[in-house]
Design a protein around this motif. Structure first.
Motif, PDB file in Angstrom:
ATOM      1  N   ALA B 144       0.818  -1.207   0.000  1.00 29.89           N
ATOM      2  CA  ALA B 144       0.000   0.000   0.000  1.00 29.89           C
ATOM      3  C   ALA B 144       0.856   1.263   0.000  1.00 29.89           C
ATOM      4  N   LEU B 145       2.090   1.173   0.526  1.00 34.25           N
ATOM      5  CA  LEU B 145       2.964   2.345   0.527  1.00 34.25           C
ATOM      6  C   LEU B 145       3.615   2.563  -0.837  1.00 34.25           C
ATOM      7  N   GLY B 146       3.397   1.616  -1.756  1.00 36.86           N
ATOM      8  CA  GLY B 146       3.965   1.760  -3.090  1.00 36.86           C
ATOM      9  C   GLY B 146       5.257   0.982  -3.293  1.00 36.86           C
ATOM     10  N   LEU B 147       5.682   0.218  -2.274  1.00 34.79           N
ATOM     11  CA  LEU B 147       6.882  -0.602  -2.450  1.00 34.79           C
ATOM     12  C   LEU B 147       6.569  -1.721  -3.451  1.00 34.79           C
ATOM     13  N   THR B 148       7.540  -2.056  -4.303  1.00 31.03           N
ATOM     14  CA  THR B 148       7.347  -3.178  -5.219  1.00 31.03           C
ATOM     15  C   THR B 148       7.471  -4.480  -4.437  1.00 31.03           C
ATOM     16  N   THR B 149       7.132  -5.598  -5.067  1.00 31.74           N
ATOM     17  CA  THR B 149       7.244  -6.889  -4.376  1.00 31.74           C
ATOM     18  C   THR B 149       8.672  -7.111  -3.894  1.00 31.74           C
ATOM     19  N   ALA B 150       9.646  -6.831  -4.767  1.00 31.71           N
ATOM     20  CA  ALA B 150      11.047  -7.036  -4.385  1.00 31.71           C
ATOM     21  C   ALA B 150      11.424  -6.146  -3.202  1.00 31.71           C
ATOM     22  N   GLN B 151      11.009  -4.878  -3.252  1.00 32.48           N
ATOM     23  CA  GLN B 151      11.316  -3.972  -2.134  1.00 32.48           C
ATOM     24  C   GLN B 151      10.620  -4.422  -0.855  1.00 32.48           C
ATOM     25  N   GLY B 152       9.388  -4.906  -0.984  1.00 32.29           N
ATOM     26  CA  GLY B 152       8.650  -5.388   0.177  1.00 32.29           C
ATOM     27  C   GLY B 152       9.397  -6.523   0.863  1.00 32.29           C
TER      28      GLY B 152
END
Lengths: 243, 243
Positions: B144-152
């Motif tokens: 929801a914060l806009g992080l991509t899957t990899a960043q998450g």
């Protein structure tokens, strides 16, 4: 700002959670979504920033269609603030780092800028002194205020709240609601799933009542509390307002 | 029992002319440590990748992760080492097979890679469980914060998941060290191998294996202590396992 039209969602072919939901939230409007548990209100709000997929219908936020495969979802989500029932702060990061992570990794802000913005928002929710603590060292109410500040740090164009006070001890509910009321008075566009009818009376422009996946009632606040048209909404209101 | 105890044997020269029998055992210990270190690095890296794949929404990634884990954990380690060492070179095109067989230190590389892959399946399952134990909302909040899957995964899920699985990972690290002893069967003169040679040359079987036992215990005690310090170092203030 948010356009929801004819949204249908099924978990399994025989289990429909959302049935032909249509509504909208205009800029600066505060819309409260209420209804019994299992009525699909959390699911609906999670469809708005595509945390939940849906099978038919359209949702657009600020003119961008969330169900279009070509939409850059991370970018869209970064402009939609979301606050969860269970706060969902990142436990391994200090409070200030919780506020800075997405600012830096998604918006590409410098560390200095992110920290300045973060500290300003922590000050605004009254938690400047807690910046160097970890989430588990804060009370539930404090954690939820941090979660609101974290969402605001992204300069959202709209804020979504998914039962923000349902997991809180009663004495902590008001500190969170106060922050939300301030936000509403500042003109933030908000879609709020909540059972807090006091909050709805105070700041909502419209109230949406959902039952069994359908939007049963979608009315201006005074109409909703004054003379709800549906039997189901009348019963719901009489039950939650009787004490 | 008719046995001539001789604890002085360690300080007598070994028949290879490489110093004393103790030197022989210590060179085995060094090889054990080198093999275990490389195997553990392989296990951690591939195990983490496969563990993450098993938690991704992609069906293909899930299937690959499932097949990988079941392949490497359902075959005895001994059989796997034999496969890599004796069978693989025969299955490859002739040139490549010959190159493999003539590789200097072939038993070392085979043992490190073989034990590494075997252990990686176990690390993958642990990490999958660690990620699975996090609340579903954590991933949603990151998204929801806009992080991509990899960043998450990089900034939110993995830092917590690895903290949670540190205690079982310690056991896997110890198992990696102990499992290198199987490499004696493909001719690697690691600690167990050297103890075995010492027994064959000197007939002092009890002394040789007592020394090997003590060395294994010492190494593992060091690892356990180091991991305890690591656990304390990464502990999160206020969190369940924190300080």
């Amino acid at each position: 700002m948010i356009e929801i039209s004819h949204v249908n969602k099924w978990y399994t072919p025989s289990f429909q959670v959302l049935t032909d939901c249509t509504t909208s939230v205009t800029k600066g409007e505060v819309v409260v979504v209420c209804g019994p548990s299992g009525s699909g209100k959390s699911t609906l709000i999670k469809c708005v920033n595509a945390l939940e997929p849906f099978q038919s219908g359209d949702i657009s936020v600020d003119g961008t269609k969330v169900n279009d495969p070509k939409t850059n979802l991370p970018k869209l989500r970064s402009r939609v603030g979301m606050v969860f029932q269970h706060f969902e702060l990142f436990p391994h990061l200090k409070i200030i780092d919780n506020l800075c992570l997405a600012q830096q990794k998604v918006l590409g802000r410098s560390s200095d800028k992110a920290v300045t913005k973060g500290m300003m928002l922590l000050d605004r929710v009254g938690l400047k002194e807690q910046a160097q603590k970890f989430p588990a060292q804060l009370s539930g109410g404090q954690q939820q205020r941090v979660a609101i500040a974290r969402a605001l740090a992204m300069d959202p164009i709209v804020m979504l709240f998914d039962e923000p006070t349902s997991a809180l001890d009663p004495e902590m509910v008001s500190e969170v609601l106060d922050v939300m009321v301030d936000l509403a008075h500042e003109g933030m566009t908000m879609m709020v799933v909540t059972h807090e009818m006091g909050f709805a009376r105070k700041v909502a422009n419209r109230v949406i009542f959902m039952d069994r996946g359908e939007i049963v009632e979608d009315a201006a606040k005074d109409d909703f509390f004054g003379k709800p048209r549906s039997d189901r909404a009348q019963k719901f209101l009489s039950k939650i307002l009787s004490h | 029992m008719n046995y001539n105890w001789n604890w002085g044997i360690f300080f007598q020269p070994n028949p290879m002319g490489t110093g004393t029998y103790l030197d022989m055992l210590l060179s085995g210990l060094v090889l054990t440590l080198k093999t275990a270190a490389l195997a553990w690095i392989i296990a951690l890296i591939t195990g983490s990748l496969v563990g993450v794949m098993r938690t991704l929404p992609s069906k293909g990634a899930n299937w690959f992760g499932f097949a990988y884990v079941e392949f490497f954990r359902n075959m005895p380690l001994l059989v796997q080492l034999f496969l890599w060492f004796f069978v693989l070179p025969e299955l490859l095109p002739k040139g490549a097979g010959t190159w493999l067989k003539q590789l200097p230190n072939a038993p070392f590389w085979t043992a490190a890679i073989g034990v590494g892959f075997f252990m990686s399946a176990r690390v993958a399952v642990q990490l999958q469980a660690g990620i699975g134990s996090l609340p579903r909302g954590q991933k949603m909040a990151a998204t929801a914060l806009g992080l991509t899957t990899a960043q998450g995964y990089r900034y939110v899920l993995l830092p917590m998941a690895f903290r949670i699985i540190l205690p079982p990972l310690t056991s896997e690290f110890l198992n990696t060290i102990k499992n290198t002893a199987v490499a004696i069967t493909i001719g690697l003169l690691e600690l167990t191998g050297q103890a075995r040679s010492m027994q064959e040359f000197s007939f002092q079987v009890f002394e040789a294996f007592t020394a090997a036992t003590i060395l294994y215990l010492l190494v593992n005690a060091v690892v356990v202590t180091a991991m305890r310090f690591l656990e304390r170092w990464v502990a999160i203030p206020g969190y369940i396992t924190g300080k």
